[in-house]
Design a protein around this motif. Structure first.
Motif, PDB file in Angstrom:
ATOM      1  N   VAL A  79      15.299  -6.053  35.930  1.00  0.00           N
ATOM      2  CA  VAL A  79      14.314  -7.082  35.266  1.00  0.00           C
ATOM      3  C   VAL A  79      12.782  -6.412  35.228  1.00  0.00           C
ATOM      4  O   VAL A  79      12.105  -5.894  36.563  1.00  0.00           O
ATOM      5  CB  VAL A  79      14.526  -7.591  36.767  1.00  0.00           C
ATOM      6  N   LEU A  80      11.895  -7.327  34.414  1.00  0.00           N
ATOM      7  CA  LEU A  80      10.738  -7.580  34.684  1.00  0.00           C
ATOM      8  C   LEU A  80       9.721  -8.579  35.781  1.00  0.00           C
ATOM      9  O   LEU A  80      11.108  -9.412  35.771  1.00  0.00           O
ATOM     10  CB  LEU A  80      10.272  -7.234  33.305  1.00  0.00           C
ATOM     11  N   VAL A  81       8.499  -7.651  36.633  1.00  0.00           N
ATOM     12  CA  VAL A  81       8.055  -8.297  37.624  1.00  0.00           C
ATOM     13  C   VAL A  81       7.793  -8.769  36.716  1.00  0.00           C
ATOM     14  O   VAL A  81       6.481  -9.048  36.005  1.00  0.00           O
ATOM     15  CB  VAL A  81       7.730  -7.208  38.433  1.00  0.00           C
ATOM     16  N   LYS A  82       8.019 -10.805  36.875  1.00  0.00           N
ATOM     17  CA  LYS A  82       7.137 -11.895  36.743  1.00  0.00           C
ATOM     18  C   LYS A  82       7.912 -13.166  37.451  1.00  0.00           C
ATOM     19  O   LYS A  82       8.572 -13.124  37.894  1.00  0.00           O
ATOM     20  CB  LYS A  82       7.477 -11.824  35.468  1.00  0.00           C
ATOM     21  N   ASP A 112      10.409  -2.946  37.970  1.00  0.00           N
ATOM     22  CA  ASP A 112       9.552  -2.890  38.105  1.00  0.00           C
ATOM     23  C   ASP A 112       8.369  -3.814  37.363  1.00  0.00           C
ATOM     24  O   ASP A 112       8.644  -4.939  36.604  1.00  0.00           O
ATOM     25  CB  ASP A 112       9.532  -1.437  37.540  1.00  0.00           C
ATOM     26  N   THR A 113       7.047  -3.901  37.311  1.00  0.00           N
ATOM     27  CA  THR A 113       6.342  -4.401  36.037  1.00  0.00           C
ATOM     28  C   THR A 113       5.872  -4.173  35.309  1.00  0.00           C
ATOM     29  O   THR A 113       5.112  -4.334  34.170  1.00  0.00           O
ATOM     30  CB  THR A 113       4.849  -3.658  37.828  1.00  0.00           C
ATOM     31  N   ASN A 114       6.680  -2.690  34.599  1.00  0.00           N
ATOM     32  CA  ASN A 114       6.432  -1.846  33.698  1.00  0.00           C
ATOM     33  C   ASN A 114       7.259  -1.497  32.907  1.00  0.00           C
ATOM     34  O   ASN A 114       8.041  -0.874  33.384  1.00  0.00           O
ATOM     35  CB  ASN A 114       5.758  -0.625  33.966  1.00  0.00           C
ATOM     36  N   GLU A 115       7.432  -1.909  31.475  1.00  0.00           N
ATOM     37  CA  GLU A 115       8.141  -2.010  30.665  1.00  0.00           C
ATOM     38  C   GLU A 115       9.235  -0.770  30.395  1.00  0.00           C
ATOM     39  O   GLU A 115      10.028  -0.713  30.089  1.00  0.00           O
ATOM     40  CB  GLU A 115       8.211  -2.083  28.784  1.00  0.00           C
ATOM     41  N   GLU A 116       8.087   0.229  30.044  1.00  0.00           N
ATOM     42  CA  GLU A 116       8.124   1.983  30.171  1.00  0.00           C
ATOM     43  C   GLU A 116       8.855   2.191  30.396  1.00  0.00           C
ATOM     44  O   GLU A 116       9.900   2.922  31.230  1.00  0.00           O
ATOM     45  CB  GLU A 116       6.954   2.236  30.237  1.00  0.00           C
ATOM     46  N   GLY A 124       7.626   7.232  40.694  1.00  0.00           N
ATOM     47  CA  GLY A 124       8.099   8.900  41.575  1.00  0.00           C
ATOM     48  C   GLY A 124      10.356   8.407  41.711  1.00  0.00           C
ATOM     49  O   GLY A 124      10.183   9.333  41.363  1.00  0.00           O
ATOM     50  N   LEU A 125       9.811   7.745  43.152  1.00  0.00           N
ATOM     51  CA  LEU A 125      10.311   8.061  43.193  1.00  0.00           C
ATOM     52  C   LEU A 125      12.274   6.792  42.693  1.00  0.00           C
ATOM     53  O   LEU A 125      13.112   7.798  42.902  1.00  0.00           O
ATOM     54  CB  LEU A 125      10.329   7.590  45.098  1.00  0.00           C
ATOM     55  N   GLY A 126      11.653   6.093  41.817  1.00  0.00           N
ATOM     56  CA  GLY A 126      12.477   5.037  41.946  1.00  0.00           C
ATOM     57  C   GLY A 126      13.508   5.746  40.374  1.00  0.00           C
ATOM     58  O   GLY A 126      14.876   6.009  40.585  1.00  0.00           O
ATOM     59  N   HIS A 127      12.558   6.358  39.797  1.00  0.00           N
ATOM     60  CA  HIS A 127      13.575   6.703  38.548  1.00  0.00           C
ATOM     61  C   HIS A 127      14.701   8.268  39.303  1.00  0.00           C
ATOM     62  O   HIS A 127      15.279   8.610  38.344  1.00  0.00           O
ATOM     63  CB  HIS A 127      12.548   8.264  37.629  1.00  0.00           C
ATOM     64  N   LEU A 152      11.064   1.207  33.421  1.00  0.00           N
ATOM     65  CA  LEU A 152      12.433   0.515  33.182  1.00  0.00           C
ATOM     66  C   LEU A 152      13.417   1.147  32.058  1.00  0.00           C
ATOM     67  O   LEU A 152      14.014   0.799  32.288  1.00  0.00           O
ATOM     68  CB  LEU A 152      12.278  -1.528  32.945  1.00  0.00           C
ATOM     69  N   LYS A 153      12.705   1.126  30.939  1.00  0.00           N
ATOM     70  CA  LYS A 153      13.292   1.706  29.830  1.00  0.00           C
ATOM     71  C   LYS A 153      14.113   2.876  29.887  1.00  0.00           C
ATOM     72  O   LYS A 153      15.026   3.543  30.219  1.00  0.00           O
ATOM     73  CB  LYS A 153      12.504   2.259  28.860  1.00  0.00           C
ATOM     74  N   LEU A 154      12.946   3.625  30.346  1.00  0.00           N
ATOM     75  CA  LEU A 154      12.786   5.360  31.284  1.00  0.00           C
ATOM     76  C   LEU A 154      14.237   4.820  32.943  1.00  0.00           C
ATOM     77  O   LEU A 154      15.321   5.467  32.271  1.00  0.00           O
ATOM     78  CB  LEU A 154      12.405   5.747  32.600  1.00  0.00           C
ATOM     79  N   ALA A 155      14.433   4.404  33.419  1.00  0.00           N
ATOM     80  CA  ALA A 155      15.341   3.725  34.324  1.00  0.00           C
ATOM     81  C   ALA A 155      16.528   3.635  33.786  1.00  0.00           C
ATOM     82  O   ALA A 155      18.008   4.262  33.852  1.00  0.00           O
ATOM     83  CB  ALA A 155      15.044   2.880  35.521  1.00  0.00           C
ATOM     84  N   SER A 156      16.989   3.094  32.335  1.00  0.00           N
ATOM     85  CA  SER A 156      18.128   3.066  31.830  1.00  0.00           C
ATOM     86  C   SER A 156      18.549   3.838  31.241  1.00  0.00           C
ATOM     87  O   SER A 156      19.534   4.161  31.461  1.00  0.00           O
ATOM     88  CB  SER A 156      18.070   1.314  30.735  1.00  0.00           C
ATOM     89  N   ASP A 157      17.804   4.882  30.555  1.00  0.00           N
ATOM     90  CA  ASP A 157      17.554   6.334  29.966  1.00  0.00           C
ATOM     91  C   ASP A 157      19.109   6.983  31.655  1.00  0.00           C
ATOM     92  O   ASP A 157      20.000   7.456  31.031  1.00  0.00           O
ATOM     93  CB  ASP A 157      16.633   6.807  29.638  1.00  0.00           C
ATOM     94  N   TYR A 158      18.594   6.197  32.508  1.00  0.00           N
ATOM     95  CA  TYR A 158      18.807   7.637  33.966  1.00  0.00           C
ATOM     96  C   TYR A 158      20.256   6.498  34.709  1.00  0.00           C
ATOM     97  O   TYR A 158      20.674   6.744  35.457  1.00  0.00           O
ATOM     98  CB  TYR A 158      17.386   7.593  34.920  1.00  0.00           C
TER      99      TYR A 158
END
Ligand SMILES: [Zn+2]
Ligand SMILES: [Zn+2]
Length: 342
Positions: free
Chosen positions: A218-221, A200-204, A179-182, A206-212
């Motif tokens: 970087v995926l948390v792993k 983030d821990t979630n690919e979806e 909610g805050l990050g995007h 991260l996809k939103l973040a690159s769209d923005y």
């Protein structure tokens, strides 16, 4: 009216019929809720972690991310009329103390925080003060902007602190693309010049973040710290905005921050342990950031009206609050969710 009551810590909320709020002070305003954003702070309130700091007034109605329409005004209210669509700054500040006079509503000495210290917006009506309201631009629906009242300004204030350091050639890591990050990614694009790395821990998400506008994701792993160090040529990043705030993100952040770097703590719940030797030897800055003041919400609403900030949000009926909170807790929400009274 119907409202979601927190009666006992670590238990689901209870949907109950309670009395409508009533005007008791000349500057009071009753808002008919158009949308109430669902926030991780709501989960933290249910966990009871705010109790020591704020003396949570059980039982009470949670919900601090509100927008709606002016429903009733006190005798001293002069700047709003019944029917005005508004977004509600999360605190009702007194306007008289030194912090208020400095414009820092969150530091008000007589602060009332509906949703944390008084009844909030997971309900049909909410009581706040005239000072907390900002009129919505024509055509803006309360439910479409409610999360800007808290998620939005929290990201805005943190980015305002970080942006002067976000010079060309620097790297900024933003942890947590919910909610805050995007919103924070979009604001960093708008106000800073760093290369932005979203984590983030979630690919979806991260996809939103690159769209923005995030430059790298970087995926948390396992191995993610090395990945960030590699992206910053092994020296670490100049800035970190931590929108998560767990023991783990605090510990990891200290390993990813460059010498002289700045760590902005926005999410919370964990504890940060840093030897003072490391603070002086690495000259790191550790900066807290709490929600945002009235003027910051005003500025954010202007940016939003210009189309520069997009809010990714999904609406649910108010009656589904417990289900939505569960989804948030499970980490399966993308963007923000808003409860709308039926
Ligand atoms: Zn919140
Ligand atoms: Zn005050």
């Amino acid at each position: 009216m119907k409202a979601w009551r927190l009666k006992e810590f670590n238990q689901p909320l209870s949907f109950e019929e309670i009395d409508d709020p009533v005007i008791t002070d000349p500057t009071d305003v009753i808002i008919k809720i158009g949308g109430a954003g669902v926030c991780r702070t709501d989960l933290h309130l249910i966990e009871g972690i705010w109790d020591e700091t704020l003396k949570t007034p059980l039982p009470f109605t949670i919900g601090h991310e509100n927008a709606g329409w002016v429903h009733e005004i006190g005798s001293g209210v002069t700047t709003f009329e019944v029917g005005d669509p508004v977004i509600v700054h999360p605190v009702a500040s007194c306007g008289k103390c030194l912090s208020c006079r400095a414009g820092e509503d969150m530091h008000c000495e007589n602060l009332v925080f509906p949703g944390l210290t008084a009844d909030g917006g997971y309900a049909e009506f909410l009581k706040t003060s005239e000072r907390a309201l900002i009129k919505l631009e024509n055509g803006v629906e309360p439910k479409d902007v409610a999360p800007l009242a808290d998620a939005g300004i929290t990201a805005y204030r943190a980015v305002q602190k970080a942006a002067p350091l976000a010079k060309p050639g620097t790297k900024a890591l933003l942890i947590g693309m919910g909610g805050l990050g995007h919103i924070a990614v979009q604001l960093m694009r708008e106000f800073g010049n760093s290369d932005i790395i979203a984590m983030d821990t979630n690919e979806e998400r991260l996809k939103l973040a690159s769209d923005y506008g995030a430059d790298e994701s970087v995926l948390v792993k396992d191995g993610m710290i090395e990945e960030v160090l590699h992206l910053s040529e092994a020296k670490g990043v100049d800035l970190i905005i931590d929108l998560v705030g767990t023991d783990q993100t605090h510990e990891d952040s200290m390993k990813m921050l460059k010498k002289g770097g700045s760590y902005f703590v926005v999410g919370y719940g964990g504890a940060l342990h840093v030897p003072s030797l490391n603070i002086i030897n690495n000259e790191v800055n550790i900066v807290g950031s709490l929600v945002g003041n009235y003027n910051q919400l005003y500025e954010l609403m202007k940016l939003h009206a210009k189309g520069k900030i997009h809010l990714h949000s999904t609406s649910y009926p108010l009656s589904e609050a417990n289900e939505v909170l569960k989804k948030l807790d499970e980490g399966i929400i993308n963007g923000r969710t808003v409860l709308v009274p039926e």
